[in-house]
Design a protein around this motif. Structure first.
Motif, PDB file in Angstrom:
ATOM      1  N   PHE A   1      38.515  32.992-100.148  1.00  0.00           N
ATOM      2  CA  PHE A   1      38.782  32.084 -99.495  1.00  0.00           C
ATOM      3  C   PHE A   1      40.101  31.467-100.218  1.00  0.00           C
ATOM      4  N   SER A   2      40.070  31.956-101.363  1.00  0.00           N
ATOM      5  CA  SER A   2      41.603  31.693-102.353  1.00  0.00           C
ATOM      6  C   SER A   2      42.360  32.735-102.512  1.00  0.00           C
TER       7      SER A   2
ATOM      8  N   ARG B   1      46.561  29.791 -96.735  1.00  0.00           N
ATOM      9  CA  ARG B   1      45.872  29.227 -95.620  1.00  0.00           C
ATOM     10  C   ARG B   1      46.685  29.254 -94.137  1.00  0.00           C
TER      11      ARG B   1
ATOM     12  N   SER C   1      46.298  28.313 -90.071  1.00  0.00           N
ATOM     13  CA  SER C   1      45.802  27.760 -88.909  1.00  0.00           C
ATOM     14  C   SER C   1      45.350  28.435 -88.049  1.00  0.00           C
TER      15      SER C   1
ATOM     16  N   GLY D   1      37.903  28.311 -91.726  1.00  0.00           N
ATOM     17  CA  GLY D   1      39.309  28.166 -91.994  1.00  0.00           C
ATOM     18  C   GLY D   1      39.798  29.731 -92.106  1.00  0.00           C
TER      19      GLY D   1
ATOM     20  N   VAL E   1      42.804  32.669 -94.283  1.00  0.00           N
ATOM     21  CA  VAL E   1      43.591  32.855 -95.202  1.00  0.00           C
ATOM     22  C   VAL E   1      44.242  34.288 -94.915  1.00  0.00           C
TER      23      VAL E   1
END
Length: 325
Positions: A263-264, A268, A270, A320, A322
């Motif tokens: 996730f990093s 990010r 949308s 979310g 990425v």
């Protein structure tokens, strides 16, 4: 009448004996079993992703331990060098002392004892103050490095225990799911485990992607139908983060084997700006990852029943996305 009544009573008792006292065991409802199995799979996956996180931590700790041990060895060598200088100064500055007194200092094995003997020897002021201070400073530095080494070793032991605990959780949840499935009739089990219409029947013929994303998507789509195995990273079986790691690895982008760590791995994005190749994440805390392939679809390693499949973007609690690379 009494005889007739007695016969009727006896007959009634006999009939009651033929009626079951409790309802027969109901067949397991396939919807309930499916929900329980999926919950157990998810709990196992949560433990699996925590296991992956702990493995990453362990790798980093081992690298850190190797570094601090090397630093400790270097510091020990520096301390030995300063000690030799101090010992030479002792021999030069204490010509009037007995041989045994000087010898105790020179041959002392314990660095702290060596320092203590220096501080108590008569005529110590004859030593150069800076040399004594240098030795004391190097000794303190060595103690700090030894403490750091011990702390890293303790953290490694603790992390290894955490790995074992997570592995036990995975095995326990997976075993419970298998026990539930074993209670189903063969036909029901096949129906429950067969791919749903929301997955393989929706596999697109092609995915519009370019550059590195095209390579990542191509790899992931080529694995549709492969097995899901906790902790697996290919060649024919994957867990969720193992699939995305290998897919982007085929595109020349390195990712960690962990959904929360991935996730990093990039900026990010949308939901309205998703492009094929973007990584999409699910649940809180994050414990599942898939790859967006366009038209509201993702490809992901789903669970042991489904394997690698295509399904809807919002088929799980969405968190979310990425964009790696």
């Amino acid at each position: 009448m009494r005889i007739g009544g007695a016969l009727l009573t006896t007959a009634a008792i006999a009939c009651l004996g033929l009626v079951p006292l409790a309802p027969a065991q109901a067949e397991p409802d396939i919807k309930d079993v499916k929900a329980k199995v999926e919950r157990l799979y998810h709990e196992a996956e949560q433990a699996s992703e925590r296991y992956n996180d702990a493995k990453l931590d362990l790798d980093e700790l081992r690298k850190d331990l190797a570094a601090v041990r090397a630093d400790e060895r270097r510091q020990s060598d520096r301390l030995d060098a300063v000690r030799e200088d101090v010992a030479d100064s002792v021999l030069r500055g204490f010509q009037g002392e007995s041989i045994s007194t000087v010898g105790q200092v020179v041959v002392a094995d314990d660095p702290a004892a060596f320092l203590g003997q220096l501080s108590t020897m008569s005529g110590f002021n004859a030593l150069q103050d800076n040399m004594f201070n240098a030795y004391a400073t190097e000794l303190d530095a060595l103690d700090l490095r030894r403490q750091a080494t011990a702390e890293r070793a303790a953290e490694i032991a603790e992390t290894a225990e955490r790995l074992e605990a997570e592995k036990s959780t995975i095995d326990e949840r997976l075993g419970a799911a298998e026990d539930l499935l074993d209670d189903l009739e063969a036909e029901e089990r096949e129906r429950l485990l067969s791919p749903s219409r929301s997955s393989t029947s929706r596999v697109p013929a092609s995915v519009p992607a370019s550059g590195r994303a095209a390579a990542a998507v191509g790899y992931a789509m080529a694995q549709v139908g492969d097995a899901y195995v906790y902790g697996a990273v290919g060649e024919s079986a994957f867990d969720c983060s193992g699939l995305t790691m290998r897919a982007w690895g085929a595109a020349g982008v390195g990712l960690p084997h962990s959904s929360s760590a991935q996730f990093s791995s990039g900026p990010r994005v949308s939901a309205s700006a998703l492009q094929p190749g973007d990584l999409v994440f699910y649940y809180t805390p994050i414990s599942h990852v898939g790859m967006y392939i366009g038209n509201g679809l993702i490809v992901h390693a789903a669970n042991p029943s489904t394997g690698v499949a295509v399904t809807g973007l919002y088929s799980m609690p969405y968190v979310g996305a990425v964009r790696p690379g």
